[in-house]
Scaffold this motif. Sequence first.
Motif, PDB file in Angstrom:
ATOM      1  N   ARG A 125      60.434  54.329  84.014  1.00  0.00           N
ATOM      2  CA  ARG A 125      59.639  53.179  84.425  1.00  0.00           C
ATOM      3  C   ARG A 125      58.377  53.668  85.115  1.00  0.00           C
ATOM      4  O   ARG A 125      58.309  54.780  85.599  1.00  0.00           O
ATOM      5  CB  ARG A 125      60.422  52.304  85.400  1.00  0.00           C
ATOM      6  N   TRP A 126      57.392  52.811  85.162  1.00  0.00           N
ATOM      7  CA  TRP A 126      56.182  53.113  85.914  1.00  0.00           C
ATOM      8  C   TRP A 126      56.449  52.715  87.361  1.00  0.00           C
ATOM      9  O   TRP A 126      56.711  51.558  87.656  1.00  0.00           O
ATOM     10  CB  TRP A 126      54.989  52.319  85.380  1.00  0.00           C
ATOM     11  N   ARG A 127      56.420  53.697  88.253  1.00  0.00           N
ATOM     12  CA  ARG A 127      56.574  53.437  89.677  1.00  0.00           C
ATOM     13  C   ARG A 127      55.493  54.213  90.388  1.00  0.00           C
ATOM     14  O   ARG A 127      55.354  55.417  90.203  1.00  0.00           O
ATOM     15  CB  ARG A 127      57.966  53.866  90.159  1.00  0.00           C
ATOM     16  N   TRP A 128      54.700  53.521  91.199  1.00  0.00           N
ATOM     17  CA  TRP A 128      53.524  54.138  91.808  1.00  0.00           C
ATOM     18  C   TRP A 128      53.853  55.305  92.730  1.00  0.00           C
ATOM     19  O   TRP A 128      53.126  56.297  92.744  1.00  0.00           O
ATOM     20  CB  TRP A 128      52.710  53.085  92.563  1.00  0.00           C
ATOM     21  N   GLY A 129      54.906  55.232  93.493  1.00  0.00           N
ATOM     22  CA  GLY A 129      55.236  56.321  94.414  1.00  0.00           C
ATOM     23  C   GLY A 129      55.412  57.652  93.705  1.00  0.00           C
ATOM     24  O   GLY A 129      54.736  58.640  94.028  1.00  0.00           O
ATOM     25  N   PRO A 130      56.320  57.713  92.722  1.00  0.00           N
ATOM     26  CA  PRO A 130      56.496  58.972  91.987  1.00  0.00           C
ATOM     27  C   PRO A 130      55.242  59.408  91.213  1.00  0.00           C
ATOM     28  O   PRO A 130      54.932  60.590  91.146  1.00  0.00           O
ATOM     29  CB  PRO A 130      57.639  58.669  91.021  1.00  0.00           C
ATOM     30  N   VAL A 131      54.529  58.443  90.639  1.00  0.00           N
ATOM     31  CA  VAL A 131      53.317  58.784  89.889  1.00  0.00           C
ATOM     32  C   VAL A 131      52.272  59.393  90.820  1.00  0.00           C
ATOM     33  O   VAL A 131      51.688  60.439  90.528  1.00  0.00           O
ATOM     34  CB  VAL A 131      52.746  57.537  89.170  1.00  0.00           C
TER      35      VAL A 131
END
Length: 184
Positions: free
Chosen positions: A92-98
């Motif tokens: 999934r797109w998750r801002w924290g990990p990205v």
Amino acid sequence: MNLENTSPSTQKGLVGRGALVSLAGLTAVGLGFGIALAVPALRPLFDDGRVGSPDTTEFFWQTLIRIPLGTVLIEEVAFRGVLPALLGAGHRWRWGPVLGAAGLFGLWHLLPSLALVRNAAVDATFGGLPLWTISVPAMLAAAGAGVFLHWWRHTGRSLLAPMAVHLATNSGGPAVAWWVLAHR
């Protein structure tokens, strides 16, 4: 998505999507390099002392072996594959990990940023400034590129997509610079 639990037709669709997104990225980078070559005012961007004047064997070694395997493959697996997963992104797109992976990608580019003053355009623009004023924006730009490459991975649903764009820029840039420097 776990490919072990998907049907062969779904797997084929994912590979096809990754290949199409890869081709789109290669086309965009190639078009960008083509425009830069066609506009004489942009050619000084390729006057890069980091390229030097390698012989043909060294040039092909760098652009076809060392950069694809020693840079692109390692960085894409690490920064678009492993790190986002370790930081909790999954598929999934998750801002924290990205942003975490992109920030580390930016820091990873500290050493390359120190050599930017060997580019004629960078030196002409920022040559009188302290080195950190060149390195910090370069690392921030690399972090931004990390977010873009993760988005490209997410769009293509494959590491193939960001690998293609990363390879086109990292091998294509020196190739164009080598050509420009050889044809002055």
